[in-house]
Design a protein around this motif. Structure first.
Motif, PDB file in Angstrom:
ATOM      1  N   ASP A   1       0.765  -1.213   0.074  1.00 30.51           N
ATOM      2  CA  ASP A   1       0.094  -0.027  -0.032  1.00 30.51           C
ATOM      3  C   ASP A   1       0.869   1.155   0.050  1.00 30.51           C
ATOM      4  O   ASP A   1       0.295   2.465   0.378  1.00 30.51           O
ATOM      5  N   MET A   2       2.132   1.119  -0.269  1.00 28.13           N
ATOM      6  CA  MET A   2       2.962   2.364  -0.350  1.00 28.13           C
ATOM      7  C   MET A   2       3.893   2.001  -1.820  1.00 28.13           C
ATOM      8  O   MET A   2       4.675   1.316  -1.700  1.00 28.13           O
ATOM      9  N   MET A   3       3.467   2.927  -2.765  1.00 25.62           N
ATOM     10  CA  MET A   3       4.113   2.736  -3.986  1.00 25.62           C
ATOM     11  C   MET A   3       5.196   3.733  -3.819  1.00 25.62           C
ATOM     12  O   MET A   3       5.072   5.037  -3.922  1.00 25.62           O
ATOM     13  N   VAL A   4       6.706   3.525  -3.976  1.00 23.68           N
ATOM     14  CA  VAL A   4       7.830   4.524  -4.068  1.00 23.68           C
ATOM     15  C   VAL A   4       8.226   4.871  -5.645  1.00 23.68           C
ATOM     16  O   VAL A   4       8.538   3.648  -6.045  1.00 23.68           O
TER      17      VAL A   4
ATOM     18  N   LEU B   1      -1.050  14.546 -12.733  1.00 20.53           N
ATOM     19  CA  LEU B   1      -2.109  15.708 -12.411  1.00 20.53           C
ATOM     20  C   LEU B   1      -3.571  15.022 -12.481  1.00 20.53           C
ATOM     21  O   LEU B   1      -4.155  15.444 -11.640  1.00 20.53           O
ATOM     22  N   LYS B   2      -3.790  14.413 -13.651  1.00 26.30           N
ATOM     23  CA  LYS B   2      -5.147  13.750 -13.635  1.00 26.30           C
ATOM     24  C   LYS B   2      -5.558  12.746 -12.549  1.00 26.30           C
ATOM     25  O   LYS B   2      -6.598  12.698 -11.956  1.00 26.30           O
ATOM     26  N   LYS B   3      -4.369  12.116 -11.883  1.00 30.79           N
ATOM     27  CA  LYS B   3      -4.667  11.410 -10.732  1.00 30.79           C
ATOM     28  C   LYS B   3      -4.786  12.303  -9.625  1.00 30.79           C
ATOM     29  O   LYS B   3      -5.791  11.729  -8.725  1.00 30.79           O
TER      30      LYS B   3
ATOM     31  N   VAL C   1      -3.747  -0.155  -9.213  1.00 30.52           N
ATOM     32  CA  VAL C   1      -4.076  -0.199  -7.674  1.00 30.52           C
ATOM     33  C   VAL C   1      -5.070   0.837  -7.464  1.00 30.52           C
ATOM     34  O   VAL C   1      -5.682   0.621  -6.332  1.00 30.52           O
ATOM     35  N   ILE C   2      -5.101   2.000  -7.687  1.00 28.47           N
ATOM     36  CA  ILE C   2      -5.839   2.954  -7.394  1.00 28.47           C
ATOM     37  C   ILE C   2      -7.267   2.921  -7.134  1.00 28.47           C
ATOM     38  O   ILE C   2      -7.682   3.363  -6.147  1.00 28.47           O
TER      39      ILE C   2
ATOM     40  N   ASN D   1      -8.798   7.522   0.392  1.00 29.22           N
ATOM     41  CA  ASN D   1      -7.945   6.842   1.212  1.00 29.22           C
ATOM     42  C   ASN D   1      -6.335   6.701   0.451  1.00 29.22           C
ATOM     43  O   ASN D   1      -5.757   5.889   0.689  1.00 29.22           O
ATOM     44  N   ASN D   2      -6.391   7.482  -0.683  1.00 33.10           N
ATOM     45  CA  ASN D   2      -5.172   7.667  -1.335  1.00 33.10           C
ATOM     46  C   ASN D   2      -4.453   9.043  -1.097  1.00 33.10           C
ATOM     47  O   ASN D   2      -5.108  10.140  -1.150  1.00 33.10           O
TER      48      ASN D   2
END
Length: 161
Positions: free
Chosen positions: A69-72, A122-124, A92-93, A131-132
């Motif tokens: 749950d943590m993408m670096v 930007l779109k994200k 995943v989003i 919760n993101n």
């Protein structure tokens, strides 16, 4: 109390009050390692993992992209974060976090994102799923597109050493 501790407390208080923005820029003259330490410390508390784990173990796993749950995101061999890296978020989003209450997308050296990657990001951040959280670390606040900066809250992280 150190400045970074005050910032971390401010972030966690906003989170507890359900008023933490989903996109945050951490900028300042400190090294990337100092920014990583700060972001991992905040993330450890913010993720709310469902399993017990020490902070040290968390940092070790998170820095190697071993916390689901943590993408670096880091600059690759080409020296930049590419649009294909941003597209990995799509996988995943839209799903609930796997082993935490929240999910964090952390962009190290965010200033190395290509123009196309910044536009995709930007779109994200314009319409984040609940919760993101998006954390962007950079040495200069104005190194990102103005449209990204305007949608993020910025925190100055001083040199810690």
């Amino acid at each position: 109390m150190k400045t970074v501790d005050l910032i971390e407390n401010k972030i966690m208080n906003a989170f507890k009050k359900d008023s933490l923005p989903s996109s945050i820029i951490f900028f300042g003259p400190g090294s990337q390692l100092e920014k990583d330490d700060f972001v991992f410390s905040v993330s450890f508390n913010l993720l709310k993992l469902k399993r017990n784990m020490s902070k040290e173990k968390f940092v070790s796993l998170a820095s190697s992209n071993s916390i689901p749950d943590m993408m670096v995101f880091s600059k690759g061999a080409t020296g930049s974060i590419k649009v294909d890296d941003i597209h990995k978020i799509n996988d995943v989003i839209s799903y609930s976090p796997f082993e935490a209450e929240n999910r964090i997308f952390y962009f190290r050296d965010a200033e190395t994102m290509t123009h196309q990657a910044q536009n995709a990001l930007l779109k994200k951040i314009e319409e984040p799923a609940s919760n993101n959280y998006f954390f962007l670390a950079t040495s200069k606040q104005n190194s990102l597109l103005p449209t990204i900066s305007s949608r993020c809250v910025s925190f100055y992280i001083p040199e810690i050493i």
